[in-house]
Design an enzyme around this catalytic site. Structure first.
Site, short mmCIF file in Angstrom:
data_model
loop_
_atom_site.label_atom_id
_atom_site.label_comp_id
_atom_site.label_asym_id
_atom_site.label_seq_id
_atom_site.Cartn_x
_atom_site.Cartn_y
_atom_site.Cartn_z
N ASN A 1 -88.30 51.98 22.45
CA ASN A 1 -87.15 51.89 23.35
C ASN A 1 -85.90 51.38 22.65
O ASN A 1 -84.82 51.93 22.80
CB ASN A 1 -87.51 50.97 24.52
CG ASN A 1 -86.37 50.79 25.50
OD1 ASN A 1 -85.68 51.75 25.82
ND2 ASN A 1 -86.18 49.57 25.97
N ASP B 1 -92.60 74.53 32.08
CA ASP B 1 -91.74 75.62 31.63
C ASP B 1 -90.32 75.09 31.60
O ASP B 1 -89.67 74.96 32.64
CB ASP B 1 -91.84 76.85 32.53
CG ASP B 1 -91.02 78.02 31.99
OD1 ASP B 1 -90.43 77.88 30.89
OD2 ASP B 1 -90.95 79.06 32.66
N HIS C 1 -85.92 53.36 30.47
CA HIS C 1 -85.21 54.37 31.25
C HIS C 1 -85.56 55.77 30.76
O HIS C 1 -85.65 55.99 29.55
CB HIS C 1 -83.70 54.20 31.08
CG HIS C 1 -83.11 53.08 31.87
ND1 HIS C 1 -83.24 51.76 31.51
CD2 HIS C 1 -82.35 53.09 33.00
CE1 HIS C 1 -82.58 51.02 32.39
NE2 HIS C 1 -82.04 51.79 33.30
N GLU D 1 -93.78 72.53 25.57
CA GLU D 1 -94.35 73.27 26.71
C GLU D 1 -95.86 73.38 26.59
O GLU D 1 -96.59 73.23 27.57
CB GLU D 1 -93.72 74.67 26.81
CG GLU D 1 -92.25 74.62 27.25
CD GLU D 1 -91.65 76.00 27.45
OE1 GLU D 1 -92.15 76.98 26.84
OE2 GLU D 1 -90.68 76.11 28.22
MN MN Z 1 -84.09 52.66 26.83
MN MN Z 2 -89.31 77.73 28.83
#
Ligand code: MN
Ligand code: MN
Length: 291
Positions: free
Chosen positions: A159, A268, A128, A262
């Site tokens: 996970n 951004d 997920h 970033e």
């Molecule tokens: Mn998970």
């Molecule tokens: Mn930013």
């Protein structure tokens, strides 16, 4: 002129009362809306990291917004680029884990529809992005997290170990009276699952990301969230390789700056936060507690 007086005094009084009742209902409805007036907008309150749009001519950056979270989807990778959601007490309840992994019918119908069976035997978990346990207020909320557009191939150790503890830590912050803005994403090619290294699964249709990251903004519960983010707001950024062997690692050891994420992803993040506050927050590496 007699027509103007077609309504009797009693009829006119009834009409006035009817309007009063309707008006008071509307007032009640208004005051029942939670602090974040539009729950869907709340998920992108701090920005849309890639300017994703719900436009089929942008298949690598396709915006899906639902009441429970917002995401940018990559058609060629068949996984989300990022998923963004607001987490507060209002989202946590007692609904059971639905486990109803299924294709997302909100994608264009001629796109590859990822199914749960495409992960079977791959050596990767159906990981997920927005966790099941972050959406337990209603059955519908929990079920939405099992749409395959919220899922990525994630190494079992990643996970079930280090990532699960980071997810728990977020919910612990909510229990302590905070509300959070969380963005989770993945990038790069190839990870190591329980069957070894793979750059794709399902005969090349689903990309296995090399790294999985998360940015978490923590605010004490309140209103007008965007405007109370300051240079001293706690922001946690984490980036962990998608491989085996990280099960028992401490997520705190994988902290980095938002600027770093970033640079690696070209996104951004926190773009709606004022530029001066954003610059200060994004250059720091969180040093807070991890338990
Ligand atoms: Mn998970
Ligand atoms: Mn930013």
């Amino acid at each position: 002129m007699k027509n103007l007086f077609i309504f009797s005094y009693f009829q006119r009084l009834t009409i006035v009362l009817l309007f009063l009742v309707l008006w008071s209902c509307k007032k009640t409805e208004d005051t029942q809306v939670p602090a974040n007036e539009d729950i869907t907008k709340a998920h992108l309150l701090l920005g849309n990291p890639s300017n994703a749009q719900a436009n089929v001519s942008m298949p690598e950056n396709y915006l899906l917004e639902r009441p429970q979270f917002a995401l940018s989807y990559s058609k060629s990778r068949a996984i989300p680029n990022w998923v963004s959601w607001h987490l507060s007490k209002a989202w946590i309840g007692s609904s059971d884990r639905q486990d109803d992994f299924r294709p997302d019918e909100n994608l264009p119908t001629d796109w590859y529809a990822v199914r749960t069976s495409h992960y079977t035997g791959s050596g990767f978990d159906r990981g997920h992005n927005c966790p099941s346990a972050d959406r337990t207020a209603t059955v519908a909320d929990n079920s939405a997290t099992f749409l395959m557009t919220n899922i990525m191939p994630q190494s079992p150790d990643h996970n079930q170990g280090v990532w699960a503890r980071l997810e728990d830590y977020c919910r612990t912050q909510v229990e302590k009276g905070n509300e959070l803005y969380i963005i989770c994403g993945s990038y790069g090619s190839g990870g190591t699952g329980s069957n070894g290294f793979a750059s794709t699964i399902s005969e090349g249709r689903i990309a296995v990301p090399a790294n999985i990251w998360k940015v978490i903004v923590i605010l004490p519960e309140g209103k007008d969230d965007l405007n109370r983010i300051t240079s001293s707001t706690r922001v946690i950024a984490v980036n962990i390789p998608n491989k085996q062997g990280v099960r028992n690692d401490n997520w705190g050891d994988y902290r980095l700056s938002v600027d770093d994420i970033e640079r690696r992803t070209g996104l951004d993040l926190l773009s709606k936060v004022s530029q001066s506050v954003q610059n200060g927050l994004e250059s720091k590496v969180d040093q807070g507690g991890t338990q």
